[in-house]
Design an enzyme around this catalytic site. Structure first.
Site, PDB file in Angstrom:
ATOM      1  N   LYS A 195     -12.555  -7.879 -52.773  1.00 20.37           N
ATOM      2  CA  LYS A 195     -13.955  -7.889 -53.183  1.00 20.37           C
ATOM      3  C   LYS A 195     -14.797  -7.461 -51.974  1.00 20.37           C
ATOM      4  CE  LYS A 195     -17.116 -10.593 -56.002  1.00 20.37           C
ATOM      5  NZ  LYS A 195     -17.276 -11.773 -56.868  1.00 20.37           N
ATOM      6  N   GLU A 234     -17.292 -23.341 -69.219  1.00 17.68           N
ATOM      7  CA  GLU A 234     -18.455 -24.145 -69.622  1.00 17.68           C
ATOM      8  C   GLU A 234     -18.085 -25.172 -70.684  1.00 17.68           C
ATOM      9  OE1 GLU A 234     -18.501 -20.838 -69.294  1.00 17.68           O
ATOM     10  OE2 GLU A 234     -19.967 -20.479 -67.696  1.00 17.68           O
ATOM     11  N   ARG A 269     -22.185 -21.379 -74.218  1.00 15.85           N
ATOM     12  CA  ARG A 269     -20.722 -21.410 -74.317  1.00 15.85           C
ATOM     13  C   ARG A 269     -20.208 -22.823 -74.617  1.00 15.85           C
ATOM     14  NH1 ARG A 269     -17.305 -17.412 -71.836  1.00 15.85           N
ATOM     15  NH2 ARG A 269     -17.849 -15.521 -72.997  1.00 15.85           N
TER      16      ARG A 269
HETATM   17  C1  LIG Z   1     -19.551 -17.329 -69.376  1.00 19.96           C
HETATM   18  C2  LIG Z   1     -19.997 -16.917 -67.985  1.00 19.96           C
HETATM   19  N1  LIG Z   1     -20.086 -17.871 -67.034  1.00 19.96           N
HETATM   20  C3  LIG Z   1     -20.488 -17.542 -65.791  1.00 19.96           C
HETATM   21  C4  LIG Z   1     -20.796 -16.237 -65.469  1.00 19.96           C
HETATM   22  C5  LIG Z   1     -21.305 -15.895 -64.091  1.00 19.96           C
HETATM   23  N2  LIG Z   1     -20.392 -15.009 -63.384  1.00 19.96           N
HETATM   24  C6  LIG Z   1     -20.584 -13.718 -63.303  1.00 19.96           C
HETATM   25  S1  LIG Z   1     -19.407 -12.932 -62.430  1.00 19.96           S
HETATM   26  C7  LIG Z   1     -18.600 -14.401 -62.137  1.00 19.96           C
HETATM   27  C8  LIG Z   1     -17.348 -14.418 -61.348  1.00 19.96           C
HETATM   28  C9  LIG Z   1     -16.364 -13.474 -61.961  1.00 19.96           C
HETATM   29  O1  LIG Z   1     -15.198 -13.477 -61.154  1.00 19.96           O
HETATM   30  P1  LIG Z   1     -14.123 -12.356 -61.454  1.00 19.96           P
HETATM   31  O2  LIG Z   1     -13.889 -12.264 -62.898  1.00 19.96           O
HETATM   32  O3  LIG Z   1     -12.965 -12.654 -60.601  1.00 19.96           O
HETATM   33  O4  LIG Z   1     -14.826 -11.003 -61.026  1.00 19.96           O
HETATM   34  P2  LIG Z   1     -15.139 -10.477 -59.533  1.00 19.96           P
HETATM   35  O5  LIG Z   1     -16.589 -10.814 -59.282  1.00 19.96           O
HETATM   36  O6  LIG Z   1     -14.212 -11.183 -58.609  1.00 19.96           O
HETATM   37  O7  LIG Z   1     -14.895  -9.000 -59.575  1.00 19.96           O
HETATM   38  C10 LIG Z   1     -19.269 -15.439 -62.725  1.00 19.96           C
HETATM   39  C11 LIG Z   1     -18.861 -16.864 -62.641  1.00 19.96           C
HETATM   40  C12 LIG Z   1     -20.699 -15.280 -66.503  1.00 19.96           C
HETATM   41  N3  LIG Z   1     -21.015 -13.977 -66.291  1.00 19.96           N
HETATM   42  N4  LIG Z   1     -20.278 -15.642 -67.734  1.00 19.96           N
END
Ligand SMILES: Cc1ncc(C[n+]2csc(CCOP(=O)(O)OP(=O)(O)O)c2C)c(N)n1
Ligand SMILES: CC(=O)[C@@H](O)[C@H](O)COP(=O)(O)O
Ligand SMILES: [Mg+2]
Length: 622
Positions: free
Chosen positions: A276, A361, A389
């Site tokens: 990342k 959630e 959610r």
């Molecule tokens: C249901 C939901 N909860 C929380 C989020 C907030 N959120 C956006 S990106 C993220 C982390 C995602 O991690 P990953 O899938 O590993 O993607 P990366 O950022 O590492 O590429 C979160 C918690 C969201 N978009 N949707």
């Protein structure tokens, strides 16, 4: 940028030779960093998907082959390669490019995402639709290791694993990061898979999926691991052909592996390892800070914010620590939004009472319910939009049992750049109908602290909703005082018109009242509503106006209308709120003004209403 400048569609990309892909990736990464540093947006995730995006569009015949991006915050390379390069300077601005995939923005955006963990379900739907229609197309879900922690992802894996003749590929983009460092047993499992690097590949050597050099390595590993029992990976137990982990930045690994996988039938699972922030040292070193930065100078990096005003998030974080200091029963719970919800200090000071449950959630809400059954006092810090959610869990597990859980709903109302998917527009409507619920809407930062204490002390389910960013700049004390439950406060005495304002709408309502000598009440609570105040103001004013930064359908204004109706009071009623349509990304204050929810807009709506004579229930600005 002589390669990138000539790519206006993936078909242009697919005309390049394999050897041109690496220089293209360099150009794409440089463009991405420059562009996002000027507009703000999601950066470290996008830096990490440059090569993966190129390889997917190079191997798959997009858009006929469908790519579904989970969350979709990592799709800027995808957007740049699919004809939106020249619009990226409008990213997340009004009428500009969305920060997430949108079907109405491009045919290459095959599914609208932003709330995480939906990609495998959607891609499976597309794969089975293709099978049903006899179409020979592929569906690819690209999901991060963070998004993989949500239950919905496993619901989809479970369903997909039994369909042996579909064209479905799940690509796990494993960068060992969520927004915060990842949590949970899945992360430990993936780390084991990575530590046993290429073991899985060795297992797959029979499927001749891996490109030459890696095949050689895998064979050597296989020799070395002779006699070891190679357990099936979790994904194979779910019925997938698991390949990986492979280097998600190595195009010489990605392209041939994807080409081989494309020729295999049945559910395929490719585990890629990425970094990342890849390619920008400051983001590599701090992918959390560079997850969603504002504008910054790439040469210098992000400078600490110097805003004097506290944000509501900071008010919550301070309150949480102060209340935890006072009450050892307090537990802080976040579904993977530690930074966004303001819980970094709480985790540092109270690590044994802090829980990041991952992007989960539904689990977060019922986990809190379990704690409440044991007389702890859980506080669930969750964005308004993400509580959607856990809605059934809120009703079924918390409210129905009248358990003492406090919900701190950040990002309530319009959020601006993230747009319709993240808008916290619906919580007053979707919470108000639930028995036992208390819903508070603070009008400023000081009120926020008081209402958090009031909700926390209340021995049942209580939610406090507050907006993204800073408020009016009210001074916040360190007390943990409460206010009378269900009682509003008259902030300005006037006559003829009574404006009943909720939360953030108190300030613009006071502004609107200046020009017309109206009464303004800060209602403080959507539920229980201060019915006594409503009826008192209705009796002494000619027009009742309700104002809320929430969906007008079923929101706080409806509560007032119902109270008047229940008391048999017939008075002209003007309800102002967010209209019954989805509101796209843009600058939040401008969007609010467009909805008539700034001082001028509220005043104009009231004047327009006063200009008419017939007393009728008006629900306007829809
Ligand atoms: C249901 C939901 N909860 C929380 C989020 C907030 N959120 C956006 S990106 C993220 C982390 C995602 O991690 P990953 O899938 O590993 O993607 P990366 O950022 O590492 O590429 C979160 C918690 C969201 N978009 N949707
Ligand atoms: C992609 C995602 O869902 C989060 O990164 C979200 O964009 C955070 O929103 P805030 O910037 O309001 O914390
Ligand atoms: Mg990740």
């Amino acid at each position: 940028m002589d390669l990138l400048d000539n790519i206006n569609a993936p078909s242009d990309l697919r005309r390049l030779s394999r050897t041109q892909l690496k220089p293209l990736a360099d150009e794409l990464r440089a463009f991405l960093l420059d562009s996002v540093s000027k507009t703000g947006g999601h950066l470290s995730s996008n830096l990490g998907t440059v090569e993966l995006t190129i390889a997917l569009h190079y191997v798959f015949n997009t858009p006929e082959d469908r790519i579904v991006w989970d969350v979709g915050h990592q799709t800027y390379p995808h957007k740049i390669l699919t004809g939106r390069r020249e619009r990226m300077h409008t990213l997340r601005q009004m009428n500009g490019v969305s920060g997430f995939p949108r079907r109405d923005e491009s045919e290459f955006d095959t599914f609208g995402t932003a709330h995480s963990s939906t990609s495998i379900s959607a891609a499976l739907g597309m794969a089975l639709a293709a099978k049903t229609k006899g179409e020979n197309r592929h569906a690819v879900a690209v999901i991060g290791d963070g998004a993989m922690t949500a239950g919905m992802a496993f619901e989809a894996l479970n369903n997909a694993g039994v369909h042996e003749d579909i064209n479905l590929l799940v690509v796990l983009n494993d960068n060992d990061m969520s927004i915060s460092p990842p949590v949970g047993a899945l992360n430990r499992y993936l780390a084991r898979l990575m530590s046993g690097r290429f073991y899985a590949a060795a297992r797959s050597v029979g499927k001749s999926v891996l490109p030459g050099p890696m095949l050689e390595l895998a064979k050597r590993l296989e020799e070395h691991a002779k006699g070891m029992v190679m357990p099936a990976t979790m994904f194979e137990e779910f019925g997938f052909n698991y390949i990986g982990p492979i280097d998600g930045h190595d195009l010489d690994a990605l392209v041939p592996t994807l080409q081989n996988l494309r020729n295999l039938k049945g559910p395929q699972f490719l585990h890629v390892v990425t970094k990342k922030g890849q390619g920008y040292k400051l983001a590599e070193a701090d992918p959390v800070l560079y997850h969603g930065p504002g504008k910054f100078n790439p040469a210098e990096g992000i400078k600490p914010a110097t805003t004097a005003k506290k944000t509501y998030t900071q008010v919550f974080g301070d309150w949480l620590c102060d209340m935890a200091q006072k009450d050892e029963r307090l537990i802080g719970i976040t579904p993977a939004m530690r930074e966004g919800s303001g819980m970094v200090e709480f985790e540092q000071r109270f690590p044994e009472r802090y829980y990041d449950v991952g992007i989960a959630e539904q689990h977060a809400v019922t986990f809190a319910a379990g704690m409440a059954c044991e007389n702890l006092k859980p506080v669930v810090a969750i964005y308004s939009t993400f509580l959607q959610r856990g809605y059934d869990q809120l009703i079924h597990d918390v409210a129905l049992q009248n358990l003492d859980v406090t919900f701190a709903l950040d990002r309530a109302g319009l959020v601006g750049a993230d747009g319709a998917t993240h808008a916290g527009n619906y919580d007053m409507a979707y919470l108000r109908c639930i028995p036992n619920m208390v819903i508070a809407a603070p009008s400023d930062e000081s009120e926020c602290r008081k209402l958090l204490s009031t909700a926390y002390v209340y021995p049942g389910p209580a939610a406090v909703r507050y907006p993204r960013g800073a408020g009016v700049g009210a001074v916040v004390d360190k007390a943990l005082d409460t206010v009378p439950l269900g009682k509003g406060v008259v902030r300005r005495k006037g006559r003829d018109v009574a404006i009943l304002a909720f939360g953030t709408m108190v300030a613009p309502s006071l502004g609107a009242a200046e020009g017309m000598n109206a009464t303004v009440a800060d209602m403080r609570f959507v539920k229980p509503l201060d019915t006594e105040l409503v009826l008192e103001l209705a009796a002494s004013h000619h027009l009742i106006v309700t104002v809320e930064e929430g969906a007008i359908m079923g929101g706080a204004g409806s509560a007032v209308a119902e109270a008047l109706a229940a008391a048999g009071v017939v008075k002209p009623l003007l309800q102002l709120g967010l209209p019954d349509r989805f509101i796209d990304h843009g600058d939040a204050p401008t969007l609010l003004a467009q909805c008539g929810l700034d001082a001028a807009g509220i005043a104009a709506s009231i004047r327009q209403r006063l200009g008419k004579t017939e007393p009728r229930l008006v629900v306007n600005n829809i």
